[in-house]
Motif scaffolding. Sequence first.
Motif, PDB file in Angstrom:
ATOM      1  N   ARG A  70       0.836  -1.193   0.000  1.00  0.00           N
ATOM      2  CA  ARG A  70       0.000   0.000   0.000  1.00  0.00           C
ATOM      3  C   ARG A  70       0.877   1.251   0.000  1.00  0.00           C
ATOM      4  O   ARG A  70       2.021   1.232   0.441  1.00  0.00           O
ATOM      5  CB  ARG A  70      -0.924   0.019   1.216  1.00  0.00           C
ATOM      6  CG  ARG A  70      -0.199   0.101   2.553  1.00  0.00           C
ATOM      7  CD  ARG A  70      -1.158   0.202   3.717  1.00  0.00           C
ATOM      8  NE  ARG A  70      -0.458   0.209   4.995  1.00  0.00           N
ATOM      9  CZ  ARG A  70       0.090   1.300   5.536  1.00  0.00           C
ATOM     10  NH1 ARG A  70       0.011   2.457   4.897  1.00  0.00           N
ATOM     11  NH2 ARG A  70       0.714   1.241   6.694  1.00  0.00           N
ATOM     12  N   LYS A 127       1.634   4.772   1.568  1.00  0.00           N
ATOM     13  CA  LYS A 127       1.414   5.352   2.893  1.00  0.00           C
ATOM     14  C   LYS A 127       0.641   6.661   2.790  1.00  0.00           C
ATOM     15  O   LYS A 127       0.951   7.512   1.950  1.00  0.00           O
ATOM     16  CB  LYS A 127       2.757   5.585   3.598  1.00  0.00           C
ATOM     17  CG  LYS A 127       3.490   4.298   3.962  1.00  0.00           C
ATOM     18  CD  LYS A 127       4.798   4.600   4.666  1.00  0.00           C
ATOM     19  CE  LYS A 127       5.525   3.313   5.041  1.00  0.00           C
ATOM     20  NZ  LYS A 127       6.835   3.585   5.699  1.00  0.00           N
ATOM     21  N   GLU A 128      -0.355   6.786   3.644  1.00  0.00           N
ATOM     22  CA  GLU A 128      -1.167   7.993   3.661  1.00  0.00           C
ATOM     23  C   GLU A 128      -0.321   9.194   4.074  1.00  0.00           C
ATOM     24  O   GLU A 128       0.464   9.118   5.010  1.00  0.00           O
ATOM     25  CB  GLU A 128      -2.335   7.819   4.632  1.00  0.00           C
ATOM     26  CG  GLU A 128      -3.318   8.969   4.625  1.00  0.00           C
ATOM     27  CD  GLU A 128      -4.539   8.700   5.475  1.00  0.00           C
ATOM     28  OE1 GLU A 128      -5.371   9.605   5.612  1.00  0.00           O
ATOM     29  OE2 GLU A 128      -4.648   7.562   5.996  1.00  0.00           O
ATOM     30  N   TRP A 135       0.412   9.852  -2.387  1.00  0.00           N
ATOM     31  CA  TRP A 135      -0.973   9.796  -1.926  1.00  0.00           C
ATOM     32  C   TRP A 135      -1.849  10.859  -2.610  1.00  0.00           C
ATOM     33  O   TRP A 135      -3.047  10.674  -2.778  1.00  0.00           O
ATOM     34  CB  TRP A 135      -0.998   9.986  -0.413  1.00  0.00           C
ATOM     35  CG  TRP A 135      -2.358   9.869   0.200  1.00  0.00           C
ATOM     36  CD1 TRP A 135      -3.232  10.877   0.486  1.00  0.00           C
ATOM     37  CD2 TRP A 135      -3.003   8.654   0.617  1.00  0.00           C
ATOM     38  NE1 TRP A 135      -4.379  10.376   1.052  1.00  0.00           N
ATOM     39  CE2 TRP A 135      -4.265   9.016   1.142  1.00  0.00           C
ATOM     40  CE3 TRP A 135      -2.623   7.309   0.600  1.00  0.00           C
ATOM     41  CZ2 TRP A 135      -5.155   8.069   1.635  1.00  0.00           C
ATOM     42  CZ3 TRP A 135      -3.516   6.370   1.092  1.00  0.00           C
ATOM     43  CH2 TRP A 135      -4.758   6.749   1.601  1.00  0.00           C
ATOM     44  N   THR A 155       5.855   3.524   0.742  1.00  0.00           N
ATOM     45  CA  THR A 155       5.105   2.266   0.749  1.00  0.00           C
ATOM     46  C   THR A 155       5.449   1.463   1.997  1.00  0.00           C
ATOM     47  O   THR A 155       6.336   1.827   2.774  1.00  0.00           O
ATOM     48  CB  THR A 155       5.434   1.401  -0.485  1.00  0.00           C
ATOM     49  OG1 THR A 155       6.769   0.865  -0.361  1.00  0.00           O
ATOM     50  CG2 THR A 155       5.344   2.209  -1.765  1.00  0.00           C
ATOM     51  N   ASN A 156       4.743   0.353   2.165  1.00  0.00           N
ATOM     52  CA  ASN A 156       5.030  -0.569   3.265  1.00  0.00           C
ATOM     53  C   ASN A 156       5.771  -1.815   2.781  1.00  0.00           C
ATOM     54  O   ASN A 156       5.744  -2.859   3.432  1.00  0.00           O
ATOM     55  CB  ASN A 156       3.734  -0.980   3.971  1.00  0.00           C
ATOM     56  CG  ASN A 156       2.815  -1.792   3.061  1.00  0.00           C
ATOM     57  OD1 ASN A 156       2.932  -1.733   1.825  1.00  0.00           O
ATOM     58  ND2 ASN A 156       1.909  -2.545   3.646  1.00  0.00           N
ATOM     59  N   HIS A 165      -2.327  -0.125  -7.877  1.00  0.00           N
ATOM     60  CA  HIS A 165      -2.546  -1.030  -6.759  1.00  0.00           C
ATOM     61  C   HIS A 165      -3.349  -0.343  -5.665  1.00  0.00           C
ATOM     62  O   HIS A 165      -4.283  -0.926  -5.096  1.00  0.00           O
ATOM     63  CB  HIS A 165      -1.196  -1.499  -6.205  1.00  0.00           C
ATOM     64  CG  HIS A 165      -1.297  -2.579  -5.194  1.00  0.00           C
ATOM     65  ND1 HIS A 165      -1.091  -3.905  -5.494  1.00  0.00           N
ATOM     66  CD2 HIS A 165      -1.604  -2.552  -3.874  1.00  0.00           C
ATOM     67  CE1 HIS A 165      -1.256  -4.635  -4.406  1.00  0.00           C
ATOM     68  NE2 HIS A 165      -1.562  -3.826  -3.413  1.00  0.00           N
ATOM     69  N   GLN A 166      -3.012   0.897  -5.384  1.00  0.00           N
ATOM     70  CA  GLN A 166      -3.695   1.653  -4.339  1.00  0.00           C
ATOM     71  C   GLN A 166      -5.170   1.861  -4.669  1.00  0.00           C
ATOM     72  O   GLN A 166      -6.028   1.863  -3.786  1.00  0.00           O
ATOM     73  CB  GLN A 166      -3.005   3.002  -4.151  1.00  0.00           C
ATOM     74  CG  GLN A 166      -3.594   3.869  -3.052  1.00  0.00           C
ATOM     75  CD  GLN A 166      -3.337   3.303  -1.660  1.00  0.00           C
ATOM     76  OE1 GLN A 166      -2.466   2.449  -1.484  1.00  0.00           O
ATOM     77  NE2 GLN A 166      -4.106   3.755  -0.684  1.00  0.00           N
ATOM     78  N   ASN A 167      -5.478   2.031  -5.970  1.00  0.00           N
ATOM     79  CA  ASN A 167      -6.845   2.310  -6.410  1.00  0.00           C
ATOM     80  C   ASN A 167      -7.574   1.065  -6.916  1.00  0.00           C
ATOM     81  O   ASN A 167      -8.630   1.185  -7.535  1.00  0.00           O
ATOM     82  CB  ASN A 167      -6.820   3.375  -7.514  1.00  0.00           C
ATOM     83  CG  ASN A 167      -6.384   4.732  -7.011  1.00  0.00           C
ATOM     84  OD1 ASN A 167      -7.152   5.469  -6.416  1.00  0.00           O
ATOM     85  ND2 ASN A 167      -5.113   5.072  -7.222  1.00  0.00           N
ATOM     86  N   HIS A 168      -7.003  -0.108  -6.665  1.00  0.00           N
ATOM     87  CA  HIS A 168      -7.604  -1.387  -7.063  1.00  0.00           C
ATOM     88  C   HIS A 168      -7.828  -1.458  -8.576  1.00  0.00           C
ATOM     89  O   HIS A 168      -8.876  -1.912  -9.051  1.00  0.00           O
ATOM     90  CB  HIS A 168      -8.926  -1.609  -6.314  1.00  0.00           C
ATOM     91  CG  HIS A 168      -8.815  -1.443  -4.827  1.00  0.00           C
ATOM     92  ND1 HIS A 168      -8.107  -2.339  -4.045  1.00  0.00           N
ATOM     93  CD2 HIS A 168      -9.292  -0.492  -3.991  1.00  0.00           C
ATOM     94  CE1 HIS A 168      -8.169  -1.944  -2.774  1.00  0.00           C
ATOM     95  NE2 HIS A 168      -8.875  -0.829  -2.720  1.00  0.00           N
ATOM     96  N   ASN A 209      -1.024  -7.554  -6.973  1.00  0.00           N
ATOM     97  CA  ASN A 209      -2.025  -8.138  -6.077  1.00  0.00           C
ATOM     98  C   ASN A 209      -2.597  -9.434  -6.635  1.00  0.00           C
ATOM     99  O   ASN A 209      -3.814  -9.670  -6.595  1.00  0.00           O
ATOM    100  CB  ASN A 209      -3.154  -7.138  -5.816  1.00  0.00           C
ATOM    101  CG  ASN A 209      -3.990  -7.515  -4.610  1.00  0.00           C
ATOM    102  OD1 ASN A 209      -3.508  -8.175  -3.687  1.00  0.00           O
ATOM    103  ND2 ASN A 209      -5.245  -7.145  -4.619  1.00  0.00           N
TER     104      ASN A 209
END
Length: 216
Positions: free
Chosen positions: A2, A4-5, A10, A57-58, A94-97, A135
């Motif tokens: 993900r 990071k916010e 972001w 990111t994580n 990826h963040q927005n599917h 994903n």
Amino acid sequence: MRVKEGSFLWYLYLDKIYCLLSFRNVKALLEYFRLLDVHRKNTLNDVLFYHFLHYVTNLKSRQIRMVFDMLDWNAVGEIGFEEFYLLVCILLSHQNHLEEQFMYCHSRHVFRLLDINGEQRIGTTNFHMYRFLFNIKREQLREFFHNFNITGDHLNYKEFKIYTIFANDKAKEKQRMEREKVEKRKRLKSQLKKIVYQIGVCQRFLKSNLFNKHYE
């Protein structure tokens, strides 16, 4: 994986149809890249790249190194803005599917990234190593190679392209079903409100009649 916010990425907007950044966002990203490029070489080395991905990111350290090696396909130890831009689009998809949509729209670029050895084919090992970027679940990967692997143990570009079309259609169908479920819940909720309102009106009407009869 993900984004990071609160990080720079972001606040970037990814087009949901073409999975690309707007011209304004590209200019902002280019300025951000120049800030990261402390050596003024128009490239990022592995150290700068690691700290960038670690901040936004994580991703784990091992995964960051894997991504750098994937982008540094000519093994010069650096990546340029084009590779950086492609990576940012992958992260935002990826963040927005939108992983399936991105793979479909940019199937040639994704194929080249996954074709690490430059053999014009992708093996199960490479796909498994980098599935976290898009994903892709283990069972999806097994289904992928079972249904689309026609030429042997590896996938050529045509097979990969067919998969991206299939995966994108499947994702859109899933989204359509989810939207229908949401709409159905909304309709049921609206109907329930109407029923509750009608019951309330009936109760007030009955109370009014009983009151009138009582004082006749």
